[in-house]
Design an enzyme around this catalytic site. Structure first.
Site, PDB file in Angstrom:
ATOM      1  N   GLU A 171       0.804  -1.219   0.000  1.00  0.00           N
ATOM      2  CA  GLU A 171       0.000   0.000   0.000  1.00  0.00           C
ATOM      3  C   GLU A 171       0.840   1.274   0.000  1.00  0.00           C
ATOM      4  O   GLU A 171       0.786   2.066   0.956  1.00  0.00           O
ATOM      5  CB  GLU A 171      -0.963  -0.001   1.205  1.00  0.00           C
ATOM      6  CG  GLU A 171      -1.898  -1.204   1.228  1.00  0.00           C
ATOM      7  CD  GLU A 171      -2.905  -1.137   2.362  1.00  0.00           C
ATOM      8  OE1 GLU A 171      -2.824  -0.235   3.200  1.00  0.00           O
ATOM      9  OE2 GLU A 171      -3.783  -2.009   2.405  1.00  0.00           O
ATOM     10  N   GLU A 372      -5.118  -8.665   0.818  1.00  0.00           N
ATOM     11  CA  GLU A 372      -5.777  -8.294   2.076  1.00  0.00           C
ATOM     12  C   GLU A 372      -7.252  -8.066   1.817  1.00  0.00           C
ATOM     13  O   GLU A 372      -7.642  -7.363   0.882  1.00  0.00           O
ATOM     14  CB  GLU A 372      -5.234  -6.977   2.654  1.00  0.00           C
ATOM     15  CG  GLU A 372      -3.938  -7.099   3.370  1.00  0.00           C
ATOM     16  CD  GLU A 372      -3.490  -5.774   3.993  1.00  0.00           C
ATOM     17  OE1 GLU A 372      -4.347  -4.951   4.374  1.00  0.00           O
ATOM     18  OE2 GLU A 372      -2.260  -5.583   4.059  1.00  0.00           O
TER      19      GLU A 372
HETATM   20  O1  IFM Z   1      -4.003  -2.994   9.196  1.00  0.00           O
HETATM   21  C1  IFM Z   1      -3.972  -2.509   7.902  1.00  0.00           C
HETATM   22  C2  IFM Z   1      -2.807  -3.093   7.146  1.00  0.00           C
HETATM   23  O2  IFM Z   1      -1.606  -2.873   7.784  1.00  0.00           O
HETATM   24  C3  IFM Z   1      -2.731  -2.499   5.766  1.00  0.00           C
HETATM   25  N1  IFM Z   1      -3.989  -2.581   5.082  1.00  0.00           N
HETATM   26  C4  IFM Z   1      -5.175  -2.174   5.785  1.00  0.00           C
HETATM   27  C5  IFM Z   1      -5.233  -2.825   7.148  1.00  0.00           C
HETATM   28  C6  IFM Z   1      -6.504  -2.376   7.898  1.00  0.00           C
HETATM   29  O3  IFM Z   1      -6.491  -1.011   8.076  1.00  0.00           O
END
Ligand code: IFM
Length: 472
Positions: A171, A372
């Protein structure tokens, strides 16, 4: 009810089911065995930056509990585990001198995964820049991209005979725009031009990192990057275009197409002339990827501000004053329809399906992995005759519907190879500290006891159903 509730959850043979974490969020042992501070150590210890004054000193104590944590993953039937390496544990003091104790930790972890038949997916950078590199300019400085390439090479030298898949960055949108634009993330700077320079230097780091790993690894690993895509909704085409350009295409276009888009350059003209992009950079950034990692949680609904009335800032991130949208500050983020998770994020599995289809249309032939997806809810522990349980029905429903959306995307021709649930453990949720629980395994922060939640058992059953088919 949702139409996704009736979609059978059958995934193609070889589809990879796993779960994900990140070093700073779970490891703890912040000052142990030679690790030096990262920007998140500094930021979290700065009063007022993180809810409740929480920090990563202990977190889930995974640094000491890695072995029993691996046993738990094995009991849950995980096929893959996506974790991140702490740069300042492997190369403390921002140097190129290896910290052997750090290397040993990750080596043991990877061997432990392989012994249990779990595929290791390693992220090199999940937001925890060594503080000493921030002191030298952080991601606003080009040299950080060069240091990252050295780090990638060292990491691949240590683990590059065993890691199945490498992800350069997690990210980079958050690293650049929240770290250097809005200041809701570390290092907490509010520099609109610096945020865009950070975008470019993160892109450059990615490209140099991919090349460094390919040169150093000996086991022919998969290479990837993970992006958190924004799905802009609403009737205002201009607002949607701007957000897509700044949030998504600022990364996908250089990485996957070898260019910065004209509309992005035009939208940000008042902020920067992009002179930090040097000759040859785009060809360094544009490297073939074995898969594109997709992180998806919710949507944004946007509209150009008409100059009247109060601004709407519901972009899903903490509002601490600065702008995460350099050059597009006139876009409003409208409140969205629920239901919501405990983060206040709207639940919209249909937009995951649309996003996956759109990515496969934009980048034909590019395999995708959901790196994710998951949800925070205010879980409760219930005492039962079988011991403590967490009946997190909301999270089970959330996951079931998002897996169904992924299944529907596959039916529409998307080459989706796997799904990593965020997160394996409750953990340090950045600016929200330990107040938000994303885990499919509960962590009691007083005792460090782990309880596999109903959602973790649900994932185990889903994996088992597929393993049974494969074995039959
Ligand atoms: O916890 C975070 C993660 O580190 C990166 N993506 C989003 C998740 C939730 O906010």
């Amino acid at each position: 009810m949702s139409h996704y509730d009736d979609v059978p959850l059958r995934f193609p043979e070889g589809f990879l089911f796993g779960s994900a974490t990140a070093a700073f969020q779970i490891e703890g042992a912040a000052a142990e065995d030679g690790r030096t501070p990262s920007i998140w150590d500094t930021f979290s210890k700065t009063p007022g930056k993180v809810w409740n004054g929480d920090d990563g000193d202990i977190a889930d104590d995974h640094y000491h509990r890695w072995e029993s944590d691996l046993d738990l993953m094995s009991e849950m039937g995980l096929q893959a585990y996506r974790f991140s390496i702490s740069w300042s544990r492997l190369l403390p003091h921002a140097g190129s001198v290896l910290n052997q104790k750090g290397a040993d930790f990750y080596s043991r972890l990877v061997d432990g995964l392989l012994d249990r038949g779990i595929r290791p997916i390693a992220t090199l950078y999940h937001w925890d820049l060594p503080q000493e590199l921030e002191d030298q300019g952080g991601w606003v400085a080009r040299s950080t991209a060069e240091r990252f390439a050295e780090y990638a090479s060292v990491a691949a030298g240590v683990l590059g005979d065993r890691i199945a898949a490498w992800t350069t960055l997690n990210e980079p949108w958050c690293s650049a725009y929240l770290g250097y634009g809005s200041a809701s993330h570390a290092p907490g700077r509010t520099e609109p031009e610096g945020a865009l320079a950070a975008v470019h230097h993160l892109n450059l780091a990615h490209g140099l990192g991919v090349q460094a790993i390919r040169a150093a690894a000996t086991n022919d690993p998969e290479l990837s990057v993970t992006l958190n895509f924004h799905v802009p909704l609403g009737d205002d085409a201009e607002a949607k275009r701007r957000i897509d350009a700044l949030a998504n295409r600022a990364f996908t276009s250089p990485m996957l197409l070898g260019r910065y888009d004209e509309d992005l350059l035009a939208d940000t003209r008042e902020v920067t002339d992009w002179s930090f992009v040097k000759d040859g950079d785009l060809s360094q950034i544009h490297q073939p990827l074995d898969f594109l990692g997709v992180n998806y949680y919710s949507t944004v609904t946007v509209r150009m501000w008409d100059g009247e009335g109060a601004r709407e800032r519901n972009d899903g991130h903490k509002d601490v004053g600065g702008s995460a949208w350099p050059g597009s500050e006139m876009v409003d983020f409208l409140p969205q329809e629920g239901p919501y998770t405990d983060m206040g994020w709207n639940i919209a599995p249909e937009s995951l399906e649309d996003l996956l289809v759109s990515l496969s249309e934009q980048f034909p032939g590019q395999p995708l992995v959901i790196t994710e997806n998951g949800a925070a809810f205010a879980d409760e522990v219930t005492q039962t005759p079988d011991g403590p349980r967490v009946h997190d029905a909301d999270r089970v429903r959330y996951l079931r519907r998002h897996f169904a959306a992924a299944r529907c995307a596959i039916d529409r021709g998307v080459d989706l190879r796997g799904y990593m649930v965020w997160s394996l453990f409750d953990n340090f949720e950045w600016g929200y500290g330990y107040s938000k629980r994303f885990g499919i395994v509960r962590v009691d922060y007083d005792t460090q006891e782990r309880i596999v939640k109903d959602s973790g058992l649900w994932l185990r059953d889903l994996v088992q159903a597929h393993s049974a088919t494969v074995a039959a």
